[in-house]
Design an enzyme around this catalytic site. Structure first.
Site, PDB file in Angstrom:
ATOM      1  N   CYS A   1       0.885  -1.209  -0.164  1.00 37.59           N
ATOM      2  CA  CYS A   1      -0.167  -0.159   0.020  1.00 37.59           C
ATOM      3  C   CYS A   1       0.771   1.332  -0.036  1.00 37.59           C
ATOM      4  CB  CYS A   1      -1.059   0.027   1.172  1.00 37.59           C
ATOM      5  SG  CYS A   1      -0.253   0.157   2.849  1.00 37.59           S
TER       6      CYS A   1
ATOM      7  N   ASN B   1       2.547   1.459   3.915  1.00 40.35           N
ATOM      8  CA  ASN B   1       2.847   0.337   4.726  1.00 40.35           C
ATOM      9  C   ASN B   1       2.712   0.597   6.368  1.00 40.35           C
ATOM     10  OD1 ASN B   1       5.868  -1.771   5.406  1.00 40.35           O
ATOM     11  ND2 ASN B   1       3.673  -2.500   4.815  1.00 40.35           N
TER      12      ASN B   1
ATOM     13  N   CYS C   1      -0.966   0.861   7.250  1.00 41.00           N
ATOM     14  CA  CYS C   1      -2.529   0.520   7.369  1.00 41.00           C
ATOM     15  C   CYS C   1      -2.824  -0.636   6.639  1.00 41.00           C
ATOM     16  CB  CYS C   1      -3.390   1.671   6.912  1.00 41.00           C
ATOM     17  SG  CYS C   1      -3.181   3.304   8.091  1.00 41.00           S
ATOM     18  N   ARG C   2      -3.217  -0.683   5.549  1.00 45.29           N
ATOM     19  CA  ARG C   2      -3.632  -1.738   4.727  1.00 45.29           C
ATOM     20  C   ARG C   2      -2.906  -2.903   4.483  1.00 45.29           C
ATOM     21  NH1 ARG C   2      -5.483   1.574  -0.399  1.00 45.29           N
ATOM     22  NH2 ARG C   2      -3.384   2.681   0.160  1.00 45.29           N
ATOM     23  N   SER C   3      -1.641  -2.684   3.965  1.00 42.08           N
ATOM     24  CA  SER C   3      -0.735  -3.930   3.558  1.00 42.08           C
ATOM     25  C   SER C   3      -0.266  -4.513   4.885  1.00 42.08           C
ATOM     26  CB  SER C   3       0.521  -3.399   2.875  1.00 42.08           C
ATOM     27  OG  SER C   3       1.213  -2.476   3.162  1.00 42.08           O
TER      28      SER C   3
ATOM     29  N   ASP D   1      -8.151   3.224   1.774  1.00 41.06           N
ATOM     30  CA  ASP D   1      -6.995   3.714   2.552  1.00 41.06           C
ATOM     31  C   ASP D   1      -7.759   4.283   3.994  1.00 41.06           C
ATOM     32  OD1 ASP D   1      -4.930   4.606   4.092  1.00 41.06           O
ATOM     33  OD2 ASP D   1      -3.792   5.202   2.410  1.00 41.06           O
TER      34      ASP D   1
END
Length: 152
Positions: A8, A11, A13-15, A124
């Site tokens: 993401c 790196n 939050c999402r990934s 995000d």
């Protein structure tokens, strides 16, 4: 060993949420031939720990985040990983712009693996504030991605 990199923007939050959830899922499924990691398309958060919203969800799920720190995608990642999975279309665009021609086919959009969600972004939560939506969407992809990893 199949190597997977979730990516993401920052790196944090999402990934890392995808990494933690997939790692736990693979353990629960007793799958040892897949290794997962995560990285960022930017250097903005380099060295920072996961966002408190991601940390709260992963801790709720029993996933330790103490060793998770933002790291940018490296040129060598394109050769090293079998699957490089962006959380949104901009991540995929950025990855494809950086990847050598021979590695373009390793780059995927996360929700493309989920029936009915083709070409859809994982929003995000840094911007939306909705970490539960991110969690819900990432959960949808666990089994479809596992199947793809094992059929490589």
């Amino acid at each position: 060993m199949v190597k997977v990199l979730f990516v993401c923007l920052g790196n944090i939050c999402r990934s890392p949420m995808a990494e933690g959830l997939m790692r736990q899922y693979l353990v629960q499924e007793n799958i040892q031939e897949v290794a997962v990691s995560s990285a960022a398309t930017s250097t903005w958060e380099h060295g920072n720990p996961v966002h408190p919203g991601t940390k709260a969800i992963l801790q709720r799920e029993g996933i330790d985040t103490n060793q998770m720190f933002s790291t940018p995608v490296k040129a060598s990642d394109f050769a090293e990983y079998d699957f490089i999975i962006g959380m949104d279309r901009q991540n995929v665009k950025d990855l494809k712009a950086r990847a050598p021609h021979e590695y373009q086919d390793k780059i995927f959009l996360y929700l493309d693996a989920v029936e009915g969600h083709h070409n859809q972004d994982v929003p995000d939560p840094w911007y939306t504030g909705d970490f539960e939506e991110t969690y819900r969407l990432l959960e949808l992809g666990l089994d479809p991605w596992k199947i793809r990893f094992l059929n490589k």
